[in-house]
Design an enzyme around this catalytic site. Structure first.
Site, PDB file in Angstrom:
ATOM      1  N   HIS A  55       0.630  -1.173  -0.220  1.00  0.00           N
ATOM      2  CA  HIS A  55      -0.504   0.034  -0.175  1.00  0.00           C
ATOM      3  C   HIS A  55       0.875   1.300  -0.062  1.00  0.00           C
ATOM      4  O   HIS A  55       0.539   2.314  -1.038  1.00  0.00           O
ATOM      5  CB  HIS A  55      -1.025  -0.412   1.124  1.00  0.00           C
ATOM      6  CG  HIS A  55      -1.759   1.134   1.709  1.00  0.00           C
ATOM      7  ND1 HIS A  55      -1.766   2.112   2.447  1.00  0.00           N
ATOM      8  CD2 HIS A  55      -2.605   1.508   0.976  1.00  0.00           C
ATOM      9  CE1 HIS A  55      -2.269   3.208   2.409  1.00  0.00           C
ATOM     10  NE2 HIS A  55      -2.799   3.073   1.247  1.00  0.00           N
ATOM     11  N   GLU A  58       2.046   2.019  -3.615  1.00  0.00           N
ATOM     12  CA  GLU A  58       0.954   1.922  -4.419  1.00  0.00           C
ATOM     13  C   GLU A  58       1.303   3.554  -4.166  1.00  0.00           C
ATOM     14  O   GLU A  58       1.417   5.076  -5.385  1.00  0.00           O
ATOM     15  CB  GLU A  58      -0.096   1.740  -4.004  1.00  0.00           C
ATOM     16  CG  GLU A  58      -1.390   2.445  -4.294  1.00  0.00           C
ATOM     17  CD  GLU A  58      -2.548   2.082  -3.768  1.00  0.00           C
ATOM     18  OE1 GLU A  58      -3.412   3.683  -3.362  1.00  0.00           O
ATOM     19  OE2 GLU A  58      -3.255   1.825  -3.191  1.00  0.00           O
ATOM     20  N   HIS A  59       1.572   4.783  -2.886  1.00  0.00           N
ATOM     21  CA  HIS A  59       1.433   5.845  -2.571  1.00  0.00           C
ATOM     22  C   HIS A  59       2.779   6.329  -3.761  1.00  0.00           C
ATOM     23  O   HIS A  59       2.739   7.394  -4.483  1.00  0.00           O
ATOM     24  CB  HIS A  59       1.641   6.246  -1.471  1.00  0.00           C
ATOM     25  CG  HIS A  59       0.007   6.301  -0.598  1.00  0.00           C
ATOM     26  ND1 HIS A  59      -0.560   7.284   0.075  1.00  0.00           N
ATOM     27  CD2 HIS A  59      -1.151   5.249  -0.249  1.00  0.00           C
ATOM     28  CE1 HIS A  59      -1.546   7.037   0.810  1.00  0.00           C
ATOM     29  NE2 HIS A  59      -2.142   5.673   0.251  1.00  0.00           N
ATOM     30  N   GLU A 130      -4.441   8.327   7.385  1.00  0.00           N
ATOM     31  CA  GLU A 130      -5.470   7.409   6.968  1.00  0.00           C
ATOM     32  C   GLU A 130      -5.238   6.150   7.887  1.00  0.00           C
ATOM     33  O   GLU A 130      -7.169   5.978   7.624  1.00  0.00           O
ATOM     34  CB  GLU A 130      -4.585   7.099   5.807  1.00  0.00           C
ATOM     35  CG  GLU A 130      -5.810   5.743   5.065  1.00  0.00           C
ATOM     36  CD  GLU A 130      -5.390   5.584   3.368  1.00  0.00           C
ATOM     37  OE1 GLU A 130      -5.416   4.953   3.199  1.00  0.00           O
ATOM     38  OE2 GLU A 130      -3.941   5.711   3.023  1.00  0.00           O
TER      39      GLU A 130
END
Length: 396
Positions: A55, A58-59, A130
């Site tokens: 993840h 991905e950022h 987040e």
């Protein structure tokens, strides 16, 4: 072709691992300074990747030396996004024009990482925020806790985003290691749905890829931790300020890593069995509604995947103890499906998937699923048709 390097001691071997990527290690047991077993533990520590790396990566892929990738897409009139699930990261764009330009932008985005140590440290704060946001979504908290309660070692027990501690532990080296392992054309599928010139687009993609050099791809050997049939925790209670308590009953179902078509058929069979016993046409649903135990929040899901399978059923209710008792009793006495209802649920799945294919995003998702499962798209429909009532009832 294979390049072989050697080391005369454990210390030298560990230093080599810092300097060059190694795919296979042969260790002697008796070595100076440190024996083979100790060295192996050190190597395992080195490659203990923190949760949330996929993840995080991905950022970082949206970064670019000359601006944010989102800005570049906006200039073409396109919207871009990405998501990471248990088994894949997907980068998407949607547009009404400039399909070729957007496709090339997407390829350059995922094949030219531009992150550095400074930007990684900055991103940690964003992802931790987040995580805090997700912690304020009760259904998300409940789902993650259900997986933790069921599984002892399977990686699905870890939040895809990681934890505050694991995010803080991520280094550039971790990102580089995962990028080098997974971000390769041979481990990628491109799905484009819409009205465009196919030959023009394919030629553009070929030209883009021919202009780049890639390492020789090595097939990724995925390791699935062994998981027994017992749950990790029989009951988990979370203190959370809610007007109505949330309750979920979860059934951990044994499943081995198997061929994709078998997983697909078992997944479909399980979904038919739980639909037959728990959907809005079932007797238990009517009973729970009449007793005012459940409301519109009542939901359930089932999944069969490589190395793990489960059935979850949940609801917001003050009468959670009654809900638990009734559902447990039903789980122990599931009704077997008959020929008439088998056909009904097969037709329901057919109709649902055909209707959803009117949505381009869902159509893309179906094609991605088929690609990663080594299936043709319409093999999914064939699998539905091939399921027998014996296939469904054995899932009990």
């Amino acid at each position: 072709k294979c390049k072989i390097v050697s080391a005369s001691s454990a210390k030298e071997a560990l230093k080599l691992l810092e300097e060059i990527p190694i795919q296979l290690i042969i260790l002697d047991v008796e070595m100076p300074e440190m024996d083979g077993f100790e060295t192996l533990e050190k190597i395992r520590e080195k490659y203990d990747i923190p949760a949330g790396v996929a993840h995080f990566l991905e950022h970082k892929m949206f970064e670019n030396e000359d601006g944010d990738a989102f800005d570049k897409y906006a200039k073409t009139g396109a919207n871009a996004n990405a998501f990471t699930s248990f088994d894949r990261t997907v980068y998407t764009f949607s547009t009404i024009s400039n399909v070729t330009e957007c496709t090339n932008l997407l390829l350059d985005l995922v094949q030219n990482p531009k992150y550095d140590i400074k930007s990684i440290e900055h991103e940690k704060n964003s992802i931790i925020q987040e995580l805090l946001m997700y912690d304020n979504i009760p259904n998300n908290v409940l789902y993650n806790e259900c997986l933790k309660s069921m599984y002892k070692s399977c990686n699905v027990r870890y939040d895809i985003c990681g934890t505050k501690e694991s995010i803080e532990a991520i280094t550039k080296k971790d990102l580089d290691l995962c990028y080098d392992a997974f971000y390769h054309p041979s481990n990628t599928c491109i799905v484009i749905v819409g009205n465009f010139d196919k030959n023009e687009l394919l030629n553009s993609i070929k030209k883009n890829q021919d202009s780049k050099s890639f390492r020789e791809f090595e097939i990724i050997k995925r390791r699935y931790p062994e998981e027994d049939n017992l749950v990790n925790e029989k009951k988990s209670i979370i203190n959370y300020e809610l007007s109505i308590p949330k309750v979920s009953l979860n059934l951990k179902i044994p499943n081995k890593v198997t061929r994709s078509i078998e997983n697909l058929k078992n997944d479909l069979a399980l979904s038919m069995l739980v639909d037959y016993n728990f959907d809005e046409t079932s007797s238990i649903y009517e009973d729970l509604m009449n007793k005012e135990i459940i409301n519109h929040s009542y939901s359930y899901e089932s999944l069969v995947d490589d190395g793990f399978s489960y059935f979850m059923i949940s609801c917001d209710t003050e009468k959670y103890e009654e809900f638990e008792q009734i559902i447990k009793k039903k789980m122990l006495n599931l009704e077997e499906i008959d020929d008439v209802n088998l056909i009904r649920y097969q037709n329901t799945i057919f109709a649902s998937n055909i209707r959803k294919m009117n949505n381009l995003e869902y159509y893309v998702t179906m094609l991605i699923d088929a690609c990663f499962c080594n299936l043709e798209l319409f093999e999914i429909f064939d699998a539905v048709n091939e399921i027998t009532k014996e296939d469904v009832n054995k899932m009990k």
